[in-house]
Design a protein around this motif. Structure first.
Motif, PDB file in Angstrom:
ATOM      1  N   GLY A   1       0.819  -1.211   0.000  1.00 19.62           N
ATOM      2  CA  GLY A   1       0.000   0.000   0.000  1.00 19.62           C
ATOM      3  C   GLY A   1       0.848   1.254   0.000  1.00 19.62           C
ATOM      4  N   SER A   2       1.896   1.255   0.803  1.00 16.56           N
ATOM      5  CA  SER A   2       2.800   2.405   0.845  1.00 16.56           C
ATOM      6  C   SER A   2       3.517   2.583  -0.490  1.00 16.56           C
ATOM      7  N   VAL A   3       3.975   1.469  -1.063  1.00 16.13           N
ATOM      8  CA  VAL A   3       4.680   1.530  -2.348  1.00 16.13           C
ATOM      9  C   VAL A   3       3.744   2.016  -3.453  1.00 16.13           C
ATOM     10  N   ALA A   4       2.509   1.504  -3.463  1.00 13.68           N
ATOM     11  CA  ALA A   4       1.547   1.899  -4.502  1.00 13.68           C
ATOM     12  C   ALA A   4       1.229   3.389  -4.421  1.00 13.68           C
ATOM     13  N   THR A   5       1.008   3.875  -3.212  1.00 12.19           N
ATOM     14  CA  THR A   5       0.719   5.306  -3.045  1.00 12.19           C
ATOM     15  C   THR A   5       1.880   6.158  -3.531  1.00 12.19           C
ATOM     16  N   LEU A   6       3.085   5.752  -3.187  1.00 13.78           N
ATOM     17  CA  LEU A   6       4.272   6.486  -3.635  1.00 13.78           C
ATOM     18  C   LEU A   6       4.405   6.437  -5.156  1.00 13.78           C
ATOM     19  N   CYS A   7       4.169   5.272  -5.744  1.00 19.13           N
ATOM     20  CA  CYS A   7       4.284   5.136  -7.202  1.00 19.13           C
ATOM     21  C   CYS A   7       3.266   6.008  -7.933  1.00 19.13           C
ATOM     22  N   VAL A   8       2.051   6.060  -7.418  1.00 21.20           N
ATOM     23  CA  VAL A   8       1.031   6.896  -8.060  1.00 21.20           C
ATOM     24  C   VAL A   8       1.418   8.367  -7.972  1.00 21.20           C
TER      25      VAL A   8
ATOM     26  N   VAL B   1       5.699   4.633 -18.463  1.00 21.70           N
ATOM     27  CA  VAL B   1       6.316   3.556 -17.684  1.00 21.70           C
ATOM     28  C   VAL B   1       5.926   3.656 -16.217  1.00 21.70           C
ATOM     29  N   LEU B   2       6.003   4.857 -15.679  1.00 20.13           N
ATOM     30  CA  LEU B   2       5.686   5.053 -14.256  1.00 20.13           C
ATOM     31  C   LEU B   2       4.195   4.848 -13.994  1.00 20.13           C
ATOM     32  N   SER B   3       3.354   5.177 -14.959  1.00 17.67           N
ATOM     33  CA  SER B   3       1.916   4.947 -14.794  1.00 17.67           C
ATOM     34  C   SER B   3       1.614   3.450 -14.723  1.00 17.67           C
TER      35      SER B   3
ATOM     36  N   LEU C   1      -9.578   1.069 -12.461  1.00 18.31           N
ATOM     37  CA  LEU C   1      -8.757   2.250 -12.744  1.00 18.31           C
ATOM     38  C   LEU C   1      -7.357   1.862 -13.198  1.00 18.31           C
ATOM     39  N   SER C   2      -6.822   0.807 -12.615  1.00 17.98           N
ATOM     40  CA  SER C   2      -5.490   0.341 -13.018  1.00 17.98           C
ATOM     41  C   SER C   2      -5.516  -0.184 -14.451  1.00 17.98           C
ATOM     42  N   ALA C   3      -6.570  -0.934 -14.789  1.00 20.22           N
ATOM     43  CA  ALA C   3      -6.690  -1.437 -16.161  1.00 20.22           C
ATOM     44  C   ALA C   3      -6.858  -0.292 -17.153  1.00 20.22           C
ATOM     45  N   ARG C   4      -7.658   0.704 -16.777  1.00 21.40           N
ATOM     46  CA  ARG C   4      -7.843   1.883 -17.645  1.00 21.40           C
ATOM     47  C   ARG C   4      -6.530   2.616 -17.843  1.00 21.40           C
TER      48      ARG C   4
ATOM     49  N   LEU D   1      -5.056   8.788 -12.642  1.00 30.68           N
ATOM     50  CA  LEU D   1      -4.075   8.642 -11.558  1.00 30.68           C
ATOM     51  C   LEU D   1      -4.536   9.369 -10.300  1.00 30.68           C
ATOM     52  N   TRP D   2      -5.139  10.532 -10.452  1.00 28.64           N
ATOM     53  CA  TRP D   2      -5.637  11.254  -9.277  1.00 28.64           C
ATOM     54  C   TRP D   2      -6.772  10.487  -8.596  1.00 28.64           C
ATOM     55  N   VAL D   3      -7.669   9.924  -9.398  1.00 34.58           N
ATOM     56  CA  VAL D   3      -8.760   9.133  -8.820  1.00 34.58           C
ATOM     57  C   VAL D   3      -8.207   7.885  -8.148  1.00 34.58           C
ATOM     58  N   LEU D   4      -7.215   7.257  -8.775  1.00 36.91           N
ATOM     59  CA  LEU D   4      -6.579   6.079  -8.181  1.00 36.91           C
ATOM     60  C   LEU D   4      -5.914   6.427  -6.858  1.00 36.91           C
ATOM     61  N   LEU D   5      -5.230   7.557  -6.813  1.00 35.08           N
ATOM     62  CA  LEU D   5      -4.605   7.995  -5.558  1.00 35.08           C
ATOM     63  C   LEU D   5      -5.653   8.245  -4.488  1.00 35.08           C
ATOM     64  N   SER D   6      -6.756   8.851  -4.866  1.00 36.36           N
ATOM     65  CA  SER D   6      -7.837   9.106  -3.906  1.00 36.36           C
ATOM     66  C   SER D   6      -8.379   7.805  -3.332  1.00 36.36           C
ATOM     67  N   GLY D   7      -8.540   6.783  -4.195  1.00 34.45           N
ATOM     68  CA  GLY D   7      -9.025   5.496  -3.719  1.00 34.45           C
ATOM     69  C   GLY D   7      -8.078   4.844  -2.730  1.00 34.45           C
ATOM     70  N   LEU D   8      -6.781   4.906  -2.999  1.00 32.08           N
ATOM     71  CA  LEU D   8      -5.797   4.330  -2.079  1.00 32.08           C
ATOM     72  C   LEU D   8      -5.792   5.061  -0.740  1.00 32.08           C
ATOM     73  N   VAL D   9      -5.870   6.385  -0.787  1.00 27.98           N
ATOM     74  CA  VAL D   9      -5.844   7.172   0.449  1.00 27.98           C
ATOM     75  C   VAL D   9      -7.108   6.932   1.273  1.00 27.98           C
ATOM     76  N   VAL D  10      -8.259   6.918   0.612  1.00 28.05           N
ATOM     77  CA  VAL D  10      -9.523   6.679   1.324  1.00 28.05           C
ATOM     78  C   VAL D  10      -9.515   5.302   1.984  1.00 28.05           C
ATOM     79  N   ALA D  11      -9.025   4.291   1.266  1.00 26.72           N
ATOM     80  CA  ALA D  11      -8.955   2.949   1.852  1.00 26.72           C
ATOM     81  C   ALA D  11      -8.054   2.930   3.078  1.00 26.72           C
ATOM     82  N   PHE D  12      -6.935   3.630   3.001  1.00 25.89           N
ATOM     83  CA  PHE D  12      -6.011   3.667   4.128  1.00 25.89           C
ATOM     84  C   PHE D  12      -6.616   4.421   5.320  1.00 25.89           C
ATOM     85  N   VAL D  13      -7.327   5.508   5.039  1.00 21.07           N
ATOM     86  CA  VAL D  13      -7.963   6.280   6.110  1.00 21.07           C
ATOM     87  C   VAL D  13      -8.993   5.429   6.850  1.00 21.07           C
ATOM     88  N   PHE D  14      -9.764   4.636   6.107  1.00 23.17           N
ATOM     89  CA  PHE D  14     -10.728   3.758   6.768  1.00 23.17           C
ATOM     90  C   PHE D  14     -10.029   2.687   7.593  1.00 23.17           C
TER      91      PHE D  14
END
Length: 298
Positions: free
Chosen positions: A81-88, A103-105, A157-160, A244-257
């Motif tokens: 989770g930490s790595v994914a958030t950083l990568c996004v 590549v980074l996306s 979102l990742s597939a898109r 990417l912004w929506v994906l980041l929001s999803g990761l952050v919201v999941a972590f907050v919960f």
């Protein structure tokens, strides 16, 4: 901090004792701990006279532990989770400076999929549901279902993101992708009428906005609808940076919960904060999509 023998035994057996992403470390020591420890050395006759102070000390210790928990990232889900958030975050920055954005996306998308997959195996550690509000209407989020729905949205979102990067002019592949994306959105995001509870405010706060946003995006993956008057949905409306912004929001919201489930944050505040994020995203996407949709209709 020193590891607890019982907790170590659980980890050796492969049993996670806390919900995903992190674990609370309660090995803090204060005056109430000392008082409780001292009570164990008293004789049975003296112990009965100190029951009330001991109970108060235990209550104080529990309050202190809830007030100042510390997070220790140990599990695979926490690390990914930490790595994914950083990568996004890096991928978003790469798009702004135009340094290896594709590549980074793709790396960010892969890390996000790994994170969501590792969380699915421990989803049962989340509470089934919580009453967030009772009046003027009931809001009872089913947390485990919401966790699965969030994971499904991260997969989509990742597939898109990957498709935007690898998109080509092959009509057959474009139709296969468009139909697959639409079927996935219908199956994963549109609630079954037999199961949906329209009296539960959570349906209107989270379920319907997410279903509408993701399904509309999937609909415009069909080649027949994707472009109109020189504008294309993936290139000009919902772009790679938006995904990417929506994906980041999803990761952050999941972590907050996750933090809320552990008592680190207030669950109700997290819920309404996450709802605000979801509705802000939907409003932003509607504003971006309106000119395109108007041309489609007219």
């Amino acid at each position: 901090s020193h590891s607890c023998p019982i907790r170590s035994t659980y980890y050796r057996l492969g049993i996670a004792t806390m919900p995903p992403r992190a674990e609370l470390d309660h090995h803090s020591y204060d005056a109430s701990d000392a008082l409780a420890k001292a009570s164990n050395t008293l004789s049975p006759t003296k112990r009965s006279s100190t029951d009330a102070p001991i109970a108060k000390a235990k209550a104080l210790r529990q309050r202190e532990r809830r007030r100042r928990p510390r997070l220790v990232f140990r599990s695979t889900h926490g690390i990914t989770g930490s790595v994914a958030t950083l990568c996004v975050c890096i991928a978003i920055g790469a798009h702004h400076v135009n340094i290896m954005p594709n590549v980074l996306s793709i790396l960010a998308a892969i890390a996000s999929v790994v994170t969501a997959s590792s969380g699915m195996s421990i989803v049962d550690q989340a509470p089934k549901q919580t009453i967030v509000m009772e009046r003027p209407f009931r809001v009872v989020p089913p947390h485990r279902d919401a966790f699965k729905r969030t994971a499904s949205s991260i997969y989509y979102l990742s597939a898109r993101t990957c498709w935007n990067t690898l998109a080509n002019n092959n009509d057959a592949l474009n139709w296969i992708w468009g139909i697959s994306a639409l079927c996935y959105a219908i199956i994963k995001f549109i609630p079954n009428p037999r199961d949906v509870d329209l009296t539960n405010g959570n349906t209107w706060v989270f379920v319907i906005p997410m279903a509408a946003g993701l399904t509309v995006d999937a609909l415009f993956q069909l080649p027949l609808l994707q472009c109109n008057d020189g504008l294309c949905w993936n290139e000009d409306v919902i772009t790679q940076i938006d995904l990417l912004w929506v994906l980041l929001s999803g990761l952050v919201v999941a972590f907050v919960f996750t933090l809320a489930f552990r008592g680190v944050l207030d669950l109700r505040r997290c819920y309404w904060g996450a709802a605000l994020v979801v509705h802000a995203i939907v409003a932003y996407l509607i504003a971006k999509a309106f000119p395109f949709l108007r041309k489609q209709v007219l």
